[in-house]
Each structure stands twice: as structure tokens, then as C-alpha cells.
Design a protein around this motif. Structure first.
Motif, PDB file in Angstrom:
ATOM      1  N   PHE A 131      -3.862  37.791  22.516  1.00 13.03           N
ATOM      2  CA  PHE A 131      -2.926  37.021  21.693  1.00 13.03           C
ATOM      3  C   PHE A 131      -2.668  35.638  22.288  1.00 13.03           C
ATOM      4  CE2 PHE A 131      -0.535  41.150  20.285  1.00 13.03           C
ATOM      5  CZ  PHE A 131      -1.622  41.511  19.507  1.00 13.03           C
ATOM      6  N   GLY A 132      -3.097  35.433  23.528  1.00 10.70           N
ATOM      7  CA  GLY A 132      -2.826  34.166  24.188  1.00 10.70           C
ATOM      8  C   GLY A 132      -1.397  34.028  24.652  1.00 10.70           C
ATOM      9  N   TRP A 133      -0.724  35.142  24.871  1.00  4.75           N
ATOM     10  CA  TRP A 133       0.662  35.100  25.329  1.00  4.75           C
ATOM     11  C   TRP A 133       0.736  34.932  26.843  1.00  4.75           C
ATOM     12  CZ3 TRP A 133       3.813  39.387  22.364  1.00  4.75           C
ATOM     13  CH2 TRP A 133       3.692  39.160  20.976  1.00  4.75           C
ATOM     14  N   THR A 134      -0.290  35.381  27.541  1.00  4.76           N
ATOM     15  CA  THR A 134      -0.341  35.306  28.997  1.00  4.76           C
ATOM     16  C   THR A 134      -1.798  35.311  29.429  1.00  4.76           C
ATOM     17  OG1 THR A 134       0.323  36.379  31.081  1.00  4.76           O
ATOM     18  CG2 THR A 134      -0.223  37.819  29.241  1.00  4.76           C
ATOM     19  N   ALA A 135      -2.036  34.804  30.619  1.00  7.68           N
ATOM     20  CA  ALA A 135      -3.369  34.876  31.207  1.00  7.68           C
ATOM     21  C   ALA A 135      -3.354  35.816  32.407  1.00  7.68           C
ATOM     22  CB  ALA A 135      -3.832  33.490  31.635  1.00  7.68           C
ATOM     23  N   GLU A 136      -2.213  36.403  32.689  1.00 10.38           N
ATOM     24  CA  GLU A 136      -2.056  37.256  33.869  1.00 10.38           C
ATOM     25  C   GLU A 136      -2.766  38.596  33.701  1.00 10.38           C
ATOM     26  OE1 GLU A 136      -0.850  36.304  36.608  1.00 10.38           O
ATOM     27  OE2 GLU A 136       0.260  34.498  36.079  1.00 10.38           O
ATOM     28  N   GLU A 137      -3.253  39.130  34.816  1.00  7.60           N
ATOM     29  CA  GLU A 137      -3.872  40.451  34.843  1.00  7.60           C
ATOM     30  C   GLU A 137      -2.944  41.486  35.486  1.00  7.60           C
ATOM     31  OE1 GLU A 137      -6.814  41.416  33.646  1.00  7.60           O
ATOM     32  OE2 GLU A 137      -7.602  39.466  33.028  1.00  7.60           O
ATOM     33  N   ASP A 138      -2.125  41.035  36.423  1.00  6.86           N
ATOM     34  CA  ASP A 138      -1.210  41.943  37.109  1.00  6.86           C
ATOM     35  C   ASP A 138      -0.152  42.448  36.130  1.00  6.86           C
ATOM     36  OD1 ASP A 138       0.017  42.945  39.790  1.00  6.86           O
ATOM     37  OD2 ASP A 138       1.682  41.985  38.736  1.00  6.86           O
ATOM     38  N   PRO A 139       0.005  43.772  36.007  1.00  7.49           N
ATOM     39  CA  PRO A 139       0.946  44.321  35.020  1.00  7.49           C
ATOM     40  C   PRO A 139       2.382  43.817  35.159  1.00  7.49           C
ATOM     41  CG  PRO A 139      -0.493  46.047  35.831  1.00  7.49           C
ATOM     42  CD  PRO A 139      -0.754  44.839  36.689  1.00  7.49           C
ATOM     43  N   VAL A 140       2.853  43.648  36.386  1.00  3.94           N
ATOM     44  CA  VAL A 140       4.224  43.185  36.577  1.00  3.94           C
ATOM     45  C   VAL A 140       4.375  41.747  36.080  1.00  3.94           C
ATOM     46  CG1 VAL A 140       6.042  42.704  38.254  1.00  3.94           C
ATOM     47  CG2 VAL A 140       4.619  44.747  38.510  1.00  3.94           C
ATOM     48  N   LYS A 141       3.371  40.910  36.349  1.00  5.41           N
ATOM     49  CA  LYS A 141       3.416  39.525  35.886  1.00  5.41           C
ATOM     50  C   LYS A 141       3.290  39.469  34.360  1.00  5.41           C
ATOM     51  CE  LYS A 141       1.638  37.500  40.160  1.00  5.41           C
ATOM     52  NZ  LYS A 141       0.536  36.722  40.793  1.00  5.41           N
TER      53      LYS A 141
END
Length: 266
Positions: free
Chosen positions: A185-195
Motif C-alpha cells: 500500500f506504500g504506507w511503510t517501507a519497514e520490514e521489522d514488525p515493531v516498526k
């Protein structure tokens, strides 16, 4: 009764859409130039559409108490909710409380858990859960995140499932489906679940976190598949930068959409 995945007018609009920038260029769908306000507005529009598309979204693990949900969620690792639901009636009847799990015969417990896979490790976790609950929490499941994540086999994802569905404390459940979709969706680029959880929490109203998680997971299981998403049959197409990574033809894409009965096998 659940609504169809797509309305006919949305299907027609998808036919006229061109693939999004991320799909065309093969780059990350997260656009660092999108302003926080624009991203929030787009995210909330998509969240509203998901509410219409998956009006039947809910926790698919069967439970009646916080302990039952906690155990079922631990058992759901590396298996399906459907399989856990097949095992849980006998399990819950034999082990009705934390004391029963704490004193369980390991061999008997493993036999009950065997269909879920990794049954030895899961038996260790369940026995450990029972012992810790008895020793530290008077046999009761704590209703807060800091205490829940200290329990054997319980991470942040499991804790949020329990808090949101058994205690009505809002929480985002970042499983593999959820993480994959919010990145698409382009809401985040993070891979870490907490981030991921932290960034998505800024986009969706807190009161909606629990049901929103279910809707995203339903969408991931039914429509936005990992290898071949049904882009041409997706009600989020107008706002998704990843539109075009899957088949665009509505008829072809429509065949990829899974029914509720089929989707819960993932």
C-alpha cells in the motif's frame, strides 16, 4: 452475510486504470515524497474501503476466554486457524485452566497438539504458559502488553491478538499478510514488525486497530496474495501504488480471489 469482494462499478473502473508508479518502475511502493497528510488521507480512504470489502472480518480462532485465545494463538504458528479450531475443542475440554496446563502430561498434550505441527515445541510453550500464569499471575491471563510478552511463546503479535479480541484493548496484529500489504500500500517501507506497527498506528485511528488488522489479513488471504495478487479484482486499486503487480484483467484476476472457506487455509 459478507459483501462481494468488489462491486461491478469498481470492476469497470479497474479496467481503465493503468499500473501504479511502483508497478511500472519496479521500485518500492513507498513514496518518500508523499506528505504525511496525503499518506494519512490515502490510508484512511483505503481503510474505509476495506471495511466495505471485508465486512465479515473477525478473529478466526474459536475461543470463549482470554486463556483459550492465548493458547490458540500460540498454536496457530506454522499452521492454519482452521487446524487450530479442529484441535481446540478437545484441548480446551481437557485443560480448562492454567493449572491444568501447568500440570499436563507432556506425552498426552503432544498427542492432542500433533495435528498442528511442531507439537513438541508448542507443548513446551503451553506448559510453560500454564506454569508462568499460575506462578506470577494467579492463573489469570494479564490484560496488558508488558506482562503478556513475558509469557513463554508470546511475542508482540500474539499479545496484540489477545488484547484486541479478548480484552477489547486496541492492537495492530502485524503478521506476514499484514506486513506484506501495508508495504504494498506504500504506507511503510519497514520490514521489522515493531516498526511497521509504529508507522501504521500513526495512519489508522486507534479505536479501529483490532478490526482493521482483521480486514487487512482477510484481504491478504483472499485478494492480495503473496505471489499473484488479484489486482484487476481489487477494490483498493484506485489508491494502491502496487496496482499492476498482478493480473489486471478483471476476469483473470477474479479467478484468483479466494472464497472465505478457501482463504482460511492460509
Amino acid at each position: 452475510m459478507s459483501q462481494p469482494v468488489l462491486q461491478s462499478d469498481l470492476i469497470r473502473s479497474v479496467k481503465a486504470r493503468r499500473p501504479g508508479r511502483a508497478a511500472r518502475l519496479g521500485v518500492s511502493p513507498f513514496d518518500p515524497d508523499e506528505t504525511p497528510l496525503a499518506r494519512t488521507r490515502r490510508a484512511r480512504r483505503m481503510a474505509r474501503e476495506l471495511a466495505d470489502i471485508h465486512s465479515d472480518a473477525h478473529c478466526e480462532l474459536d475461543f470463549t476466554t482470554p486463556l483459550e485465545l492465548l493458547v490458540a494463538t500460540v498454536l496457530s504458528a506454522q499452521t492454519t486457524d482452521r487446524m487450530v479450531n479442529r484441535v481446540s475443542p478437545a484441548l480446551f475440554a481437557r485443560y480448562p485452566d492454567a493449572v491444568a496446563y501447568a500440570g499436563a502430561d507432556r506425552g498426552e498434550l503432544e498427542e492432542v497438539l500433533k495435528p498442528t505441527g511442531f507439537f513438541r515445541a508448542k507443548a513446551n510453550s503451553v506448559i510453560g504458559l500454564g506454569q508462568t500464569l499460575v506462578e506470577r499471575f494467579a492463573g489469570e491471563v494479564p490484560g496488558n502488553l508488558p506482562d503478556l510478552v513475558t509469557l513463554p511463546g508470546v511475542g508482540r503479535k500474539t499479545a496484540n491478538v489477545v488484547l484486541g479480541n479478548a480484552f477489547e484493548v486496541p492492537g495492530l496484529t502485524v503478521d506476514t499478510h499484514f506486513g506484506r500489504l501495508v508495504r504494498r500500500f506504500g504506507w511503510t517501507a519497514e520490514e521489522d514488525p515493531v516498526k511497521v506497527e509504529t508507522e501504521v498506528a500513526e495512519l489508522v485511528p486507534k479505536k479501529e486497530w483490532t478490526i482493521f488488522s482483521h480486514r487487512v489479513i482477510f484481504h491478504g488471504r483472499r485478494v492480495c496474495h503473496a505471489k499473484k495478487p488479484a489486482c484487476g479484482a481489487c477494490g483498493l486499486a484506485a489508491w494502491c501504488p502496487s496496482f499492476g503487480i498482478g493480473p489486471l484483467d478483471p476476469e483473470v484476476a477474479g479467478k484468483l480471489v479466494k472464497s472465505p472457506a478457501a482463504s482460511d487455509t492460509e
